[in-house]
Write an enzyme that holds these catalytic residues in place. Structure first.
Site, PDB file in Angstrom:
ATOM      1  N   ASP A 243       4.733  11.357 -24.989  1.00 15.95           N
ATOM      2  CA  ASP A 243       5.730  11.187 -23.940  1.00 15.95           C
ATOM      3  C   ASP A 243       5.668  12.334 -22.949  1.00 15.95           C
ATOM      4  O   ASP A 243       4.818  13.206 -23.052  1.00 15.95           O
ATOM      5  CB  ASP A 243       7.140  10.974 -24.508  1.00 15.95           C
ATOM      6  CG  ASP A 243       7.419  11.847 -25.687  1.00 15.95           C
ATOM      7  OD1 ASP A 243       7.280  13.055 -25.541  1.00 15.95           O
ATOM      8  OD2 ASP A 243       7.775  11.301 -26.762  1.00 15.95           O
ATOM      9  N   LYS A 265       9.903   8.232 -21.743  1.00 15.29           N
ATOM     10  CA  LYS A 265      11.079   8.987 -22.116  1.00 15.29           C
ATOM     11  C   LYS A 265      11.473  10.018 -21.088  1.00 15.29           C
ATOM     12  O   LYS A 265      11.882  11.108 -21.436  1.00 15.29           O
ATOM     13  CB  LYS A 265      10.883   9.683 -23.460  1.00 15.29           C
ATOM     14  CG  LYS A 265      11.042   8.742 -24.620  1.00 15.29           C
ATOM     15  CD  LYS A 265      12.032   9.271 -25.609  1.00 15.29           C
ATOM     16  CE  LYS A 265      12.015   8.436 -26.872  1.00 15.29           C
ATOM     17  NZ  LYS A 265      11.702   9.223 -28.046  1.00 15.29           N
ATOM     18  N   MET A 378      18.546  19.436 -23.207  1.00 18.62           N
ATOM     19  CA  MET A 378      18.939  18.346 -22.306  1.00 18.62           C
ATOM     20  C   MET A 378      20.295  18.610 -21.661  1.00 18.62           C
ATOM     21  O   MET A 378      21.113  17.713 -21.538  1.00 18.62           O
ATOM     22  CB  MET A 378      18.989  17.009 -23.088  1.00 18.62           C
ATOM     23  CG  MET A 378      17.627  16.587 -23.623  1.00 18.62           C
ATOM     24  SD  MET A 378      17.687  15.153 -24.701  1.00 18.62           S
ATOM     25  CE  MET A 378      17.993  15.912 -26.291  1.00 18.62           C
TER      26      MET A 378
HETATM   27  N1  SAH Z   1      11.731  17.921 -29.901  1.00 14.88           N
HETATM   28  C1  SAH Z   1      11.856  18.830 -28.781  1.00 14.88           C
HETATM   29  C2  SAH Z   1      13.115  18.586 -27.979  1.00 14.88           C
HETATM   30  C3  SAH Z   1      13.188  17.251 -27.349  1.00 14.88           C
HETATM   31  S1  SAH Z   1      14.600  17.077 -26.348  1.00 14.88           S
HETATM   32  C4  SAH Z   1      11.822  20.274 -29.297  1.00 14.88           C
HETATM   33  O1  SAH Z   1      11.884  20.511 -30.513  1.00 14.88           O
HETATM   34  O2  SAH Z   1      11.713  21.174 -28.463  1.00 14.88           O
HETATM   35  C5  SAH Z   1      14.005  17.515 -24.772  1.00 14.88           C
HETATM   36  C6  SAH Z   1      14.634  18.800 -24.294  1.00 14.88           C
HETATM   37  O3  SAH Z   1      13.973  19.908 -24.855  1.00 14.88           O
HETATM   38  C7  SAH Z   1      14.522  19.040 -22.821  1.00 14.88           C
HETATM   39  O4  SAH Z   1      15.496  18.335 -22.112  1.00 14.88           O
HETATM   40  C8  SAH Z   1      14.740  20.516 -22.716  1.00 14.88           C
HETATM   41  O5  SAH Z   1      16.101  20.839 -22.849  1.00 14.88           O
HETATM   42  C9  SAH Z   1      14.058  21.013 -23.980  1.00 14.88           C
HETATM   43  N2  SAH Z   1      12.697  21.493 -23.706  1.00 14.88           N
HETATM   44  C10 SAH Z   1      11.559  21.082 -24.263  1.00 14.88           C
HETATM   45  N3  SAH Z   1      10.506  21.788 -23.829  1.00 14.88           N
HETATM   46  C11 SAH Z   1      11.002  22.698 -22.963  1.00 14.88           C
HETATM   47  C12 SAH Z   1      10.415  23.731 -22.171  1.00 14.88           C
HETATM   48  N4  SAH Z   1       9.103  23.974 -22.183  1.00 14.88           N
HETATM   49  N5  SAH Z   1      11.233  24.489 -21.400  1.00 14.88           N
HETATM   50  C13 SAH Z   1      12.552  24.268 -21.384  1.00 14.88           C
HETATM   51  N6  SAH Z   1      13.150  23.304 -22.104  1.00 14.88           N
HETATM   52  C14 SAH Z   1      12.398  22.529 -22.892  1.00 14.88           C
END
Ligand code: SAH
Length: 455
Positions: A243, A265, A378
């Site tokens: 995604d 997504k 998020m």
């Molecule tokens: N499974 C993922 C999270 C999925 S939800 C994890 O463990 O990181 C998606 C959210 O993750 C985004 O909306 C943001 O808030 C955060 N996110 C993921 N990668 C990011 C990044 N490189 N920088 C900032 N926020 C990030």
């Protein structure tokens, strides 16, 4: 070819090491590991030798020490002695190695990656031992610890498979399926019982060729933050479902000829509804595909990874889950914000700040506790609500807070402020997702600890 590579069986063979220093010790200990009886000739021995079972001859080297030796290694700092060992050994046709002196050697010692019984040897023929060692380190990550077990596992079944499948070419395909597929994965994960049962089953029905799913966390964006296992499975999978959180450079690291399917997504554009993704995974695996379900961060943290494998499990599809560095951990590190710190926070909570009908369903009392770091996934759209709710429930307006855009990547941007003004600051900056919000005293540490500032 300057040297002919072979692997020697030295069990119970006597080998000579001339010299008693650190280098001699290293050589003696490798010889001992291969089961050789080691005879060390040196007037004195350095300390580490007492932990090694060797025969010590406390004399200066002379020709008779070579009697009955299978091979000889000279590791003294006396050139004359080294030359003498080399000359006398060659006269007697005993293979000889003089450390760091290729011209005096009749054999060279490679840098080894020991996954016994699997053994990989790297040699530059004495041209550059450092280069050989660097290469070895690189392979270290590609050939996991468990490969030795895998080789032993194969050895146990070699005869049986030979009897069952008489055609060599069919046998080769059978073994390729074993090594490339879920049986090998089971062995690598330490579940040899299951692997054995699967192999027996495969021998009966030729049913090995069934797919499996790897649910893999790709980390927050920087490809260097992948795990060894993630990378290995990325090289193995036939189909990749990803995604938009999976960064482009990471996607590029999947197998070149793999089919890559975007399942979406972004907030509003669900390229494929969750139920459909779940079903799709099952279908591909049942077709015999090795399917990589690649997710940003960690698959079990706000990733709906649980739901996907629930379906797999209910439908009898083999799968494994590979953790990834979650955004909170990765982004905080690259932003120079320790999530816990003795002076600021003893605990840390991860929440999602998803807005539903303009509000957030969160336990505000718990979130507004002092000496705690709150990480919000998020949360950008709901940032205004978030800040005012936290203030309303008791956190001071001056509480430090940060929003990080695309953390760990070259587009990383970190904005800091307080609960009172972070919303304004973020709006003015026109950020590009993904963004992560961090609230708490730890944010103030960034002033001193920021280390990753691209551009
Ligand atoms: N499974 C993922 C999270 C999925 S939800 C994890 O463990 O990181 C998606 C959210 O993750 C985004 O909306 C943001 O808030 C955060 N996110 C993921 N990668 C990011 C990044 N490189 N920088 C900032 N926020 C990030």
């Amino acid at each position: 070819m300057d040297y002919f590579p072979i692997f020697l069986d030295l069990k119970q063979k006597t080998c000579l090491v001339v010299g008693g220093g650190e280098v001699a010790l290293r050589k003696a200990s490798i010889l001992a590991q291969s089961g050789a009886k080691v005879k060390v000739v040196s007037p004195t021995l350095s300390e580490g030798f007492d932990r090694l079972e060797v025969e010590h001859v406390a004399e200066r080297f002379s020709a008779q020490h070579l009697d009955g030796m299978t091979l000889a290694i000279a590791a003294t700092d006396d050139r004359e002695v080294n030359v003498e060992v080399s000359r006398l050994a060659r006269e007697r046709n005993i293979p000889v190695n003089v450390v760091d002196n290729p011209d005096l050697c009749s054999f060279v010692m490679p840098s080894i990656l020991d996954r016994s019984p699997l053994m990989v040897a790297f040699s530059t023929g004495g041209a550059s031992p450092v280069l050989a060692r660097l290469l070895r380190a690189r392979f270290e990550s590609l050939i996991p610890e468990g490969y030795g077990r895998l080789a032993s596992f194969a050895a146990r079944f070699r005869e049986k498979v030979k009897q069952k499948i008489s055609s060599p070419s069919e046998r080769r395909i059978f073994w390729e399926d074993v090594f490339e597929g879920k049986i090998a994965e089971k062995v690598l994960l330490g579940d040899e019982k299951r692997a054995e049962a699967m192999l027996e089953e495969g021998l009966q029905e030729g049913a090995i060729h069934q797919g499996e799913v790897y649910l893999v966390g790709a980390g927050p964006g920087d490809p260097d933050l992948l795990t060894f296992r993630a990378l290995r499975l990325m090289h193995k999978a036939d189909v990749v479902l990803y995604d938009n959180l999976v960064s482009k450079p990471i996607l590029e690291m999947t197998r070149r000829d793999a089919t890559r399917i975007y399942v979406g997504k972004k907030k509003s554009d669900h390229a494929m509804p969750q139920e459909e993704i779940n079903e799709f995974l099952v279908r591909l695996a049942k077709e015999g595909k090795r399917v990589l379900r690649l997710k940003g961060g960690d698959p079990f943290i706000f990733g709906r990874g649980g739901e996907e494998i629930e379906t797999l499990s209910a439908r009898g599809v083999t799968f494994q889950v590979v953790p990834g560095i979650t955004a909170a951990a990765g982004v905080a590190s690259y932003a120079g914000i320790p999530l816990t710190h003795r002076d600021h926070a003893q605990s840390c909570v991860f929440v999602t700040g998803h807005l539903k009908d303009g509000s957030m369903d969160l336990d505000w009392e718990m979130l507004a506790r002092p000496r705690q770091t709150v990480v919000v996934y998020m949360g950008l759209t709901g940032l205004e609500v978030l800040c005012s709710k936290l203030i309303e429930h008791g956190l001071p307006e001056s509480t430090p807070a940060a929003v990080v855009q695309q953390g760990t990547t070259r587009n990383q941007k970190v904005l800091t402020g307080t609960l009172a003004n972070l919303y304004r600051i973020a709006m003015d900056a026109k950020l590009t997702p993904p963004t992560l919000i961090i609230v708490g005293g730890v944010v103030s540490l960034r002033e001193k600890l920021a280390w990753f500032e691209p551009n």
